[in-house]
Design a protein around this motif. Structure first.
Motif, PDB file in Angstrom:
ATOM      1  N   ILE A 237       0.827  -1.288   0.036  1.00 16.38           N
ATOM      2  CA  ILE A 237      -0.152  -0.206  -0.116  1.00 16.38           C
ATOM      3  C   ILE A 237       0.828   1.304   0.078  1.00 16.38           C
ATOM      4  CG2 ILE A 237      -1.712   1.535   1.563  1.00 16.38           C
ATOM      5  CD1 ILE A 237      -3.218  -0.831  -0.091  1.00 16.38           C
ATOM      6  N   LYS A 238       0.534   1.892  -1.044  1.00 18.07           N
ATOM      7  CA  LYS A 238       1.331   3.293  -0.819  1.00 18.07           C
ATOM      8  C   LYS A 238       0.122   4.195  -0.386  1.00 18.07           C
ATOM      9  CE  LYS A 238       2.021   5.875  -5.122  1.00 18.07           C
ATOM     10  NZ  LYS A 238       1.524   6.982  -5.524  1.00 18.07           N
ATOM     11  N   LEU A 239       0.371   4.909   0.844  1.00 16.33           N
ATOM     12  CA  LEU A 239      -0.497   5.588   1.781  1.00 16.33           C
ATOM     13  C   LEU A 239      -0.384   6.969   1.408  1.00 16.33           C
ATOM     14  CD1 LEU A 239      -2.609   4.169   3.931  1.00 16.33           C
ATOM     15  CD2 LEU A 239      -1.242   5.259   5.456  1.00 16.33           C
ATOM     16  N   ARG A 241      -2.508  11.160   1.141  1.00 16.50           N
ATOM     17  CA  ARG A 241      -3.714  11.894   1.684  1.00 16.50           C
ATOM     18  C   ARG A 241      -4.950  12.027   0.365  1.00 16.50           C
ATOM     19  NH1 ARG A 241      -0.658  13.176   5.833  1.00 16.50           N
ATOM     20  NH2 ARG A 241      -1.651  13.699   7.912  1.00 16.50           N
ATOM     21  N   GLY A 242      -4.376  12.363  -0.817  1.00 11.17           N
ATOM     22  CA  GLY A 242      -5.265  12.460  -1.945  1.00 11.17           C
ATOM     23  C   GLY A 242      -4.883  13.858  -2.616  1.00 11.17           C
ATOM     24  N   ALA A 243      -4.758  13.613  -3.801  1.00 11.54           N
ATOM     25  CA  ALA A 243      -4.499  14.836  -4.601  1.00 11.54           C
ATOM     26  C   ALA A 243      -5.630  15.831  -5.087  1.00 11.54           C
ATOM     27  CB  ALA A 243      -3.320  14.557  -5.666  1.00 11.54           C
ATOM     28  N   LEU A 267      -9.977  15.478   9.729  1.00 10.42           N
ATOM     29  CA  LEU A 267     -10.345  14.205   9.750  1.00 10.42           C
ATOM     30  C   LEU A 267      -9.669  13.163   8.635  1.00 10.42           C
ATOM     31  CD1 LEU A 267     -14.431  14.731  10.071  1.00 10.42           C
ATOM     32  CD2 LEU A 267     -12.981  13.428  11.436  1.00 10.42           C
ATOM     33  N   THR A 268      -9.095  14.079   7.763  1.00 11.17           N
ATOM     34  CA  THR A 268      -8.342  13.489   7.076  1.00 11.17           C
ATOM     35  C   THR A 268      -6.760  12.922   7.636  1.00 11.17           C
ATOM     36  OG1 THR A 268      -8.915  14.504   4.927  1.00 11.17           O
ATOM     37  CG2 THR A 268      -6.516  13.782   4.895  1.00 11.17           C
ATOM     38  N   ASP A 269      -6.383  13.624   8.422  1.00 15.14           N
ATOM     39  CA  ASP A 269      -5.137  13.482   9.149  1.00 15.14           C
ATOM     40  C   ASP A 269      -5.429  12.457   9.894  1.00 15.14           C
ATOM     41  OD1 ASP A 269      -3.906  15.750   7.955  1.00 15.14           O
ATOM     42  OD2 ASP A 269      -3.911  16.903   9.864  1.00 15.14           O
ATOM     43  N   GLY A 291       3.364   8.180   1.450  1.00 19.03           N
ATOM     44  CA  GLY A 291       3.660   9.168   0.403  1.00 19.03           C
ATOM     45  C   GLY A 291       3.132  10.381   1.103  1.00 19.03           C
ATOM     46  N   THR A 292       3.973  11.080   2.076  1.00 21.80           N
ATOM     47  CA  THR A 292       3.461  12.255   2.532  1.00 21.80           C
ATOM     48  C   THR A 292       4.640  13.137   2.845  1.00 21.80           C
ATOM     49  OG1 THR A 292       2.237  13.084   4.415  1.00 21.80           O
ATOM     50  CG2 THR A 292       3.685  11.157   4.867  1.00 21.80           C
ATOM     51  N   HIS A 293       4.335  14.455   2.956  1.00 22.81           N
ATOM     52  CA  HIS A 293       5.272  15.427   3.514  1.00 22.81           C
ATOM     53  C   HIS A 293       4.810  15.941   4.775  1.00 22.81           C
ATOM     54  CE1 HIS A 293       5.965  16.311  -1.034  1.00 22.81           C
ATOM     55  NE2 HIS A 293       6.703  15.165  -0.673  1.00 22.81           N
ATOM     56  N   ASN A 294       4.014  15.291   5.269  1.00 23.35           N
ATOM     57  CA  ASN A 294       3.284  15.727   6.654  1.00 23.35           C
ATOM     58  C   ASN A 294       4.070  15.425   7.891  1.00 23.35           C
ATOM     59  OD1 ASN A 294       1.864  15.486   9.275  1.00 23.35           O
ATOM     60  ND2 ASN A 294       0.247  16.555   8.074  1.00 23.35           N
ATOM     61  N   GLU A 295       4.850  16.248   8.520  1.00 23.04           N
ATOM     62  CA  GLU A 295       6.069  15.771   9.428  1.00 23.04           C
ATOM     63  C   GLU A 295       5.413  15.082  10.637  1.00 23.04           C
ATOM     64  OE1 GLU A 295       8.515  19.267  10.352  1.00 23.04           O
ATOM     65  OE2 GLU A 295       8.775  19.434   8.061  1.00 23.04           O
TER      66      GLU A 295
HETATM   67  C1  LIG Z   1       5.451  10.104  -2.975  1.00 21.53           C
HETATM   68  C2  LIG Z   1       4.064  10.510  -3.196  1.00 21.53           C
HETATM   69  C3  LIG Z   1       3.216  10.009  -4.106  1.00 21.53           C
HETATM   70  C4  LIG Z   1       2.037  10.223  -4.183  1.00 21.53           C
HETATM   71  N1  LIG Z   1       1.136   9.592  -4.857  1.00 21.53           N
HETATM   72  C5  LIG Z   1      -0.116   9.900  -5.122  1.00 21.53           C
HETATM   73  C6  LIG Z   1      -1.274   9.384  -5.857  1.00 21.53           C
HETATM   74  O1  LIG Z   1      -0.833   8.323  -6.275  1.00 21.53           O
HETATM   75  N2  LIG Z   1      -2.492   9.771  -5.748  1.00 21.53           N
HETATM   76  C7  LIG Z   1      -2.756  10.827  -5.129  1.00 21.53           C
HETATM   77  O2  LIG Z   1      -4.059  11.221  -5.113  1.00 21.53           O
HETATM   78  N3  LIG Z   1      -2.072  11.642  -4.641  1.00 21.53           N
HETATM   79  C8  LIG Z   1      -0.781  11.180  -4.570  1.00 21.53           C
HETATM   80  N4  LIG Z   1       0.296  12.220  -3.813  1.00 21.53           N
HETATM   81  C9  LIG Z   1      -0.105  13.435  -3.461  1.00 21.53           C
HETATM   82  C10 LIG Z   1      -0.655  13.343  -1.850  1.00 21.53           C
HETATM   83  O3  LIG Z   1      -1.978  12.707  -2.058  1.00 21.53           O
HETATM   84  C11 LIG Z   1      -1.010  14.764  -1.203  1.00 21.53           C
HETATM   85  O4  LIG Z   1      -1.618  15.399  -2.163  1.00 21.53           O
HETATM   86  C12 LIG Z   1       0.143  15.587  -0.950  1.00 21.53           C
HETATM   87  O5  LIG Z   1       1.204  14.688  -0.608  1.00 21.53           O
HETATM   88  C13 LIG Z   1      -0.028  16.447   0.235  1.00 21.53           C
HETATM   89  O6  LIG Z   1      -0.597  15.753   1.390  1.00 21.53           O
HETATM   90  P1  LIG Z   1       0.865  15.574   2.468  1.00 21.53           P
HETATM   91  O7  LIG Z   1       0.100  14.114   3.321  1.00 21.53           O
HETATM   92  O8  LIG Z   1       2.049  15.398   2.053  1.00 21.53           O
HETATM   93  O9  LIG Z   1       0.498  16.742   3.408  1.00 21.53           O
HETATM   94  P2  LIG Z   1      -0.650  17.722   4.181  1.00 21.53           P
HETATM   95  O10 LIG Z   1      -0.278  18.990   3.687  1.00 21.53           O
HETATM   96  O11 LIG Z   1      -0.442  17.697   5.526  1.00 21.53           O
HETATM   97  O12 LIG Z   1      -1.869  17.530   3.636  1.00 21.53           O
HETATM   98  C14 LIG Z   1      -2.644  18.111   2.561  1.00 21.53           C
HETATM   99  C15 LIG Z   1      -3.635  17.281   2.123  1.00 21.53           C
HETATM  100  O13 LIG Z   1      -4.603  17.272   3.125  1.00 21.53           O
HETATM  101  C16 LIG Z   1      -5.854  16.787   2.447  1.00 21.53           C
HETATM  102  N5  LIG Z   1      -6.689  17.956   2.719  1.00 21.53           N
HETATM  103  C17 LIG Z   1      -6.693  19.279   2.903  1.00 21.53           C
HETATM  104  N6  LIG Z   1      -7.481  20.194   3.249  1.00 21.53           N
HETATM  105  C18 LIG Z   1      -8.552  19.255   3.418  1.00 21.53           C
HETATM  106  C19 LIG Z   1      -9.701  19.464   3.939  1.00 21.53           C
HETATM  107  N7  LIG Z   1     -10.282  20.729   4.105  1.00 21.53           N
HETATM  108  N8  LIG Z   1     -10.383  18.413   4.176  1.00 21.53           N
HETATM  109  C20 LIG Z   1     -10.123  16.994   3.737  1.00 21.53           C
HETATM  110  N9  LIG Z   1      -8.882  16.846   3.389  1.00 21.53           N
HETATM  111  C21 LIG Z   1      -7.895  18.003   3.365  1.00 21.53           C
HETATM  112  C22 LIG Z   1      -5.705  16.790   0.871  1.00 21.53           C
HETATM  113  O14 LIG Z   1      -5.546  15.406   0.609  1.00 21.53           O
HETATM  114  C23 LIG Z   1      -4.421  17.596   0.933  1.00 21.53           C
HETATM  115  O15 LIG Z   1      -3.537  17.177  -0.456  1.00 21.53           O
HETATM  116  C24 LIG Z   1       1.598  11.685  -3.571  1.00 21.53           C
HETATM  117  C25 LIG Z   1       2.271  12.436  -2.930  1.00 21.53           C
HETATM  118  C26 LIG Z   1       3.814  11.803  -2.393  1.00 21.53           C
HETATM  119  C27 LIG Z   1       4.591  12.688  -1.765  1.00 21.53           C
END
Ligand SMILES: Cc1cc2nc3c(=O)[nH]c(=O)nc-3n(C[C@H](O)[C@H](O)[C@H](O)COP(=O)(O)OP(=O)(O)OC[C@H]3O[C@@H](n4cnc5c(N)ncnc54)[C@H](O)[C@@H]3O)c2cc1C
Length: 387
Positions: A237-239, A241-243, A267-269, A291-295
């Motif tokens: 699983i690649k975990l 948050r969603g893009a 709630l996403t967190d 897959g996250t940049h969230n510390e």
């Molecule tokens: C290595 C890697 C691979 C990735 N692959 C994919 C992929 O295959 N598919 C894909 O969709 N994305 C992918 N992403 C992007 C990822 O889903 C996030 O969009 C991006 O990483 C930002 O989230 P974060 O966890 O890094 O950080 P954060 O800045 O903590 O989170 C931002 C994310 O939180 C969520 N969010 C923000 N505001 C709200 C809100 N009001 N309500 C609910 N949720 C909210 C959204 O998903 C937003 O992108 C990938 C990212 C990385 C680093």
């Protein structure tokens, strides 16, 4: 704190490169300037003005590893010296037609061959809509029946998925399948499940992506896990948050259905962190690529690993970040012995512009991300006494 060490974080950046990155993030942090830049770029490209060299020296250099596989391999080697792995992605978005899907298939297959030849590479990645029609995936996802022609095209897509996963299995290269919009994701989940059942018998080779901004995804993980026990296969699983949050919510509003997205960032967190806990409690069967940049999420994973006495370099746990972003996470985790990997997009400059625009947009819209990058760069410039 581990991730605050800017000396490690910017170990590969010269003073000049660091100043340039600062300047770039400063522009990106300003929505008006970013939009102005995007419009100027579109106009200049239409008028065939020679501006690609500006793109190359700025956003391209920051967020892409090169124009070709070989050029990108220099970056791979540099990162590897700091214990950071890479996975390369030809980030050119093709057309929606069979020829383009076949071309993408060829590219993914040759990237698997490329990875298999290089001991310092382990993973490859592809986007399902690069090899399958969005319209057909959408129909299959909503259980609509396909006509004869669509059935034939869907079979061809399944065959492309199978060719990729078969070769990945033969060459022992792990393959990450990106997640896309919810209205095509059911079909992708089903296809990837069938690939896992076939090719993940000994270990996780095929990884699906779970977007934890979707409130149904924890259940998805649990069901997948149960299924893997019943049918004896491993889960990758690649975990993330969603893009596609804005697109998802807009479509749900327009068509008057409950949005699949959590109703708040908190709630996403929570959902993401619950996903992490669930996977790390079932590591005997599930591998985690986070897959996250969230510390906070990174610290959460480290804490669980410490509590459960899981080795830092456990081959079932990977931390992935995008090239050009969150280097503080990448290099600090790597220096502590965790498995860290950068996503390296590459391709001809003109062709990767849509990817670059998305990066700029994401950095403009993700609250906190750009200001964190700016803070860290400023701290490092001060530490080096060059500010
Ligand atoms: C290595 C890697 C691979 C990735 N692959 C994919 C992929 O295959 N598919 C894909 O969709 N994305 C992918 N992403 C992007 C990822 O889903 C996030 O969009 C991006 O990483 C930002 O989230 P974060 O966890 O890094 O950080 P954060 O800045 O903590 O989170 C931002 C994310 O939180 C969520 N969010 C923000 N505001 C709200 C809100 N009001 N309500 C609910 N949720 C909210 C959204 O998903 C937003 O992108 C990938 C990212 C990385 C680093």
């Amino acid at each position: 704190m581990l991730l605050d060490n800017t000396k490690n974080g910017f170990t590969l950046k010269s003073d000049f490169e660091l100043r340039k990155a600062y300047f770039l993030f400063k522009i990106i942090s300003n929505k008006t300037l970013t939009n102005l830049g995007k419009t100027a770029l579109e106009v200049a490209l239409k008028l065939r003005l020679p501006i690609l060299f500006i793109v190359k020296g700025t956003v391209f250099e920051q967020f892409c590893s090169g124009e070709t596989l070989d050029e990108s391999f220099d970056t791979v080697k540099k990162l590897n010296k700091k214990n950071v792995k890479s996975y390369l992605h030809y980030s050119v978005e093709g057309l929606e037609n069979e020829d383009s899907y076949d071309l993408s298939l060829k590219q993914v297959l040759s990237s698997i061959e490329f990875v298999a030849e290089k001991p310092i590479l382990d993973f490859t990645v592809f986007k399902p809509t690069a090899i399958a029609s969005t319209q057909i995936l959408k129909k299959v996802s909503s259980n609509k029946s396909l006509d004869k022609q669509e059935k034939m095209l869907f079979e061809k897509s399944l065959d492309r998925f199978n060719k990729i996963c078969l070769l990945a299995h033969e060459k022992n290269v792990r393959v990450l399948v990106d997640a896309e919009e919810s209205w095509i994701q059911n079909a992708i989940d089903e296809i990837v499940l069938s690939m896992m059942m076939k090719y993940n018998k000994e270990k996780a080779i095929v990884f699906n992506t779970s977007q934890m901004y979707r409130h149904d995804r924890l259940n998805y993980l649990k069901t997948l896990h149960d299924n893997s026990i019943k049918n004896n296969f491993f889960v990758g699983i690649k975990l993330v948050r969603g893009a596609y949050i804005e697109k998802e919510n807009r479509r749900a509003r327009r068509n008057n259905y409950l949005s699949p997205i959590c109703s708040s960032k908190e709630l996403t967190d929570q959902n993401f962190n619950n996903g992490v806990s669930y996977i790390l409690s079932n590591l005997d069967r599930i591998s985690l690529f986070s897959g996250t940049h969230n510390e906070e999420s990174i610290y959460k994973i480290i804490n669980i690993m410490d509590t459960k006495k899981i080795n830092r370099d456990d081959p079932k746990i990977w931390f992935g970040q995008l090239y050009g972003m969150s280097d503080n996470i990448t290099f600090n985790l790597a220096s502590e012995g965790f498995n860290v990997i950068k996503y390296l997009p590459y391709g001809p400059i003109k062709e990767v512009i849509p990817y670059l625009i998305r990066r700029a947009d994401e950095n403009t819209s993700v609250k906190g991300q750009t200001s964190r990058e700016l803070d860290l760069i400023r701290t490092e410039l001060k530490r080096r006494s060059v500010i």
